[in-house]
Scaffold this motif. Structure first.
Motif, PDB file in Angstrom:
ATOM      1  N   ASP A 116      46.450 -22.416  18.927  1.00  0.00           N
ATOM      2  CA  ASP A 116      45.848 -22.570  17.600  1.00  0.00           C
ATOM      3  C   ASP A 116      44.508 -23.266  17.815  1.00  0.00           C
ATOM      4  O   ASP A 116      44.444 -24.475  18.016  1.00  0.00           O
ATOM      5  N   TYR A 141      54.136 -24.464  11.504  1.00  0.00           N
ATOM      6  CA  TYR A 141      54.752 -23.954  12.747  1.00  0.00           C
ATOM      7  C   TYR A 141      56.286 -23.894  12.632  1.00  0.00           C
ATOM      8  O   TYR A 141      56.899 -22.847  12.870  1.00  0.00           O
ATOM      9  N   TYR A 147      50.865 -29.160  12.873  1.00  0.00           N
ATOM     10  CA  TYR A 147      50.488 -28.498  11.624  1.00  0.00           C
ATOM     11  C   TYR A 147      51.765 -27.990  10.948  1.00  0.00           C
ATOM     12  O   TYR A 147      52.663 -27.479  11.614  1.00  0.00           O
ATOM     13  N   LYS A 169      37.354 -22.552   8.550  1.00  0.00           N
ATOM     14  CA  LYS A 169      36.939 -23.832   9.158  1.00  0.00           C
ATOM     15  C   LYS A 169      35.489 -23.794   9.590  1.00  0.00           C
ATOM     16  O   LYS A 169      34.857 -24.836   9.733  1.00  0.00           O
ATOM     17  N   ASN A 204      45.003 -31.036  15.116  1.00  0.00           N
ATOM     18  CA  ASN A 204      45.214 -31.567  13.770  1.00  0.00           C
ATOM     19  C   ASN A 204      46.647 -32.089  13.734  1.00  0.00           C
ATOM     20  O   ASN A 204      47.565 -31.313  14.022  1.00  0.00           O
ATOM     21  N   ASN A 217      47.925 -26.639  19.884  1.00  0.00           N
ATOM     22  CA  ASN A 217      46.814 -26.745  18.933  1.00  0.00           C
ATOM     23  C   ASN A 217      45.716 -27.614  19.550  1.00  0.00           C
ATOM     24  O   ASN A 217      45.926 -28.775  19.830  1.00  0.00           O
ATOM     25  N   GLY A 221      43.729 -15.605   7.006  1.00  0.00           N
ATOM     26  CA  GLY A 221      43.754 -17.009   7.431  1.00  0.00           C
ATOM     27  C   GLY A 221      44.607 -17.199   8.675  1.00  0.00           C
ATOM     28  O   GLY A 221      45.358 -16.302   9.090  1.00  0.00           O
TER      29      GLY A 221
HETATM   30  N1  PMP Z   1      46.093 -24.513  12.114  1.00  0.00           N
HETATM   31  C1  PMP Z   1      45.649 -25.747  11.900  1.00  0.00           C
HETATM   32  C2  PMP Z   1      45.752 -26.739  12.991  1.00  0.00           C
HETATM   33  C3  PMP Z   1      45.095 -26.085  10.675  1.00  0.00           C
HETATM   34  O1  PMP Z   1      44.666 -27.319  10.458  1.00  0.00           O
HETATM   35  C4  PMP Z   1      45.023 -25.109   9.662  1.00  0.00           C
HETATM   36  C5  PMP Z   1      44.562 -25.449   8.277  1.00  0.00           C
HETATM   37  N2  PMP Z   1      43.422 -25.961   8.171  1.00  0.00           N
HETATM   38  C6  PMP Z   1      45.469 -23.837   9.940  1.00  0.00           C
HETATM   39  C7  PMP Z   1      46.008 -23.565  11.166  1.00  0.00           C
HETATM   40  C8  PMP Z   1      45.412 -22.747   8.907  1.00  0.00           C
HETATM   41  O2  PMP Z   1      44.168 -22.225   8.699  1.00  0.00           O
HETATM   42  P1  PMP Z   1      43.884 -21.220   7.480  1.00  0.00           P
HETATM   43  O3  PMP Z   1      43.373 -22.046   6.359  1.00  0.00           O
HETATM   44  O4  PMP Z   1      42.877 -20.267   8.010  1.00  0.00           O
HETATM   45  O5  PMP Z   1      45.180 -20.562   7.149  1.00  0.00           O
END
Ligand code: PMP
Ligand code: GLN
Length: 396
Positions: free
Chosen positions: A204, A129, A126, A238, A176, A172, A100
């Motif tokens: 990101d 971080y 997010y 995603k 998000n 990012n 992930g």
């Molecule tokens: N970065 C952002 C901006 C996210 O929204 C997310 C979670 N959805 C992640 C990283 C982490 O992704 P993952 O579920 O693959 O760990």
């Protein structure tokens, strides 16, 4: 040690509790609320992908994968990056498969952050971080994106970079929770600013395929001038509707990748093998799957917006990601955390308060809703949200 005497626990993250996503999901389940809080689809991944997973396990892919990831998968990922950004990657030395994007980000931060190193984090951010920086002894430098458009505070950024020794910066895009995207102008400005410094940048880009209204995602991979200092992180969860498989990957030039892999091998070593074979097989059989993703989610965004536009909240524009923000302060003066809890408990719709994305819990009265849901789920959520006034949610 006497029985009952336990070693003292000295927390490395004393200021953090359970993540807001887990808390809101728990609250949603407890109140049988429609969960638009945590960002995950409530529909299944493609059936061919699930079949491919079963096939991979049946065909003997059940032992450790190679440390950097199954080569077939890295080759598919390189192809997808080339199709998307015309950027040629060497799957052998420039792509690392991770458990992930969260693990990818943690590993990259840990690889390059020494105690005292400064890391720029734009907020809202997010939630992983800052803890990842802090646990490594790094110093987060928080810069607040400017509402209403959550734009980069350019002067502040320039001053911060000028002030010296910024080790790393995390960007990012698509963002998000604000659901904004960087324009080509933004990127050119950013590139011009950062290339004067030897700051590393973690991009990101987990929502890179989710940009709407024909907006082209401005990947860092489109900007050659900063490739040397860039590390780009993606999440397969995603894009394949399977967040629970926890698959992501890191793209970076070979020298950076080699250093990142040193840590990856001692923390994760390798990632779930059958999932990697399954995704590789799926991507090679359906290379066009990703092309339809933006349209698929744009339709959901539009459906959701149409359903909720008259519920009384002030909806903001979603340009990317699968989130939509709504302001509520015109309806009452409670905190956004109280608003999210009351919406969940009284109205039966769970969301995330935006203050959770700020280290100082800055609260401008905005809630985040995830629209990666079936049409029935979105309709039910909208039906319930229309009862906001009846329940007097935003007044104490
Ligand atoms: N970065 C952002 C901006 C996210 O929204 C997310 C979670 N959805 C992640 C990283 C982490 O992704 P993952 O579920 O693959 O760990
Ligand atoms: N990224 C998802 C969100 O923003 C949740 C990930 C998680 O629960 N850690 O909702």
């Amino acid at each position: 040690m006497n029985q009952g005497d336990f070693p003292e626990i000295i927390s490395k993250l004393p200021q953090f509790g359970t993540s807001i996503f887990a808390r809101m999901t728990e609250l949603a389940n407890r109140h049988q609320a429609v969960n638009l809080a945590q960002g995950f689809p409530d529909f299944s991944p493609p059936s061919e992908l699930i079949d491919a997973l079963a096939d991979a396990a049946r065909n003997g892919h059940n032992q450790y994968a190679p440390m950097p990831g199954v080569l077939k998968l890295r080759e598919q990922l390189a192809e997808r990056i080339y199709r998307q950004y015309q950027f040629q990657l060497d799957p052998g030395s420039q792509i690392t498969v991770t458990a992930g994007a969260t693990q990818a980000i943690y590993t990259v931060i840990s690889t390059f952050t020494k105690p005292g190193d400064k890391v720029i984090i734009f907020e809202p951010a997010y939630d992983s971080y800052a803890p990842s920086v802090l646990v490594n002894g790094g110093v987060p430098i928080y810069l607040r994106l400017q509402e209403p458009l959550f734009s980069i505070p350019w002067n502040q950024l320039e001053d911060t970079l000028k002030s010296g020794d910024i080790r790393m910066m995390i960007v990012n895009n698509p963002h998000n929770p604000s659901a904004t995207v960087l324009s080509a102008d933004d990127m050119m400005k950013l590139v011009k600013m950062v290339r004067q410094y030897n700051t590393l940048i973690i991009w990101d880009e987990v929502y890179d395929l989710l940009t709407f209204d024909q907006l082209i995602h401005q990947s860092a991979l489109l900007y050659e001038e900063i490739i040397e200092q860039s590390i780009v992180v993606y999440s397969l969860g995603k894009t394949l509707h399977n967040t629970g498989w926890k698959l992501g990957y890191i793209v970076a030039r070979s020298e950076l990748t080699a250093e990142i892999r040193k840590l990856h091998q001692f923390t994760v070593f390798s990632v779930h093998t059958p999932s990697q074979y399954a995704v590789a097989a799926f991507m090679s059989e359906f290379p066009e799957f990703f092309d339809g993703l933006a349209g698929f989610y744009q339709e959901k965004r539009d459906q959701f917006y149409t359903l909720v536009s008259d519920c009384g909240l002030q909806w903001l524009n979603t340009k990317g990601s699968y989130f939509m923000l709504a302001g509520f302060r015109h309806l009452g003066n409670i905190t956004d955390m109280e608003a999210a809890q009351r919406l969940t408990e009284l109205c039966g719709v769970a969301c995330v308060p935006i203050s959770a994305f700020y280290h100082d819990h800055y609260d401008s009265g905005i809630l985040r809703f995830c629209f990666a849901k079936k049409k029935e789920t979105l309709s039910e959520a909208a039906f319930r949200l229309k009862q906001i006034h009846q329940h007097n949610i935003f007044n104490k």
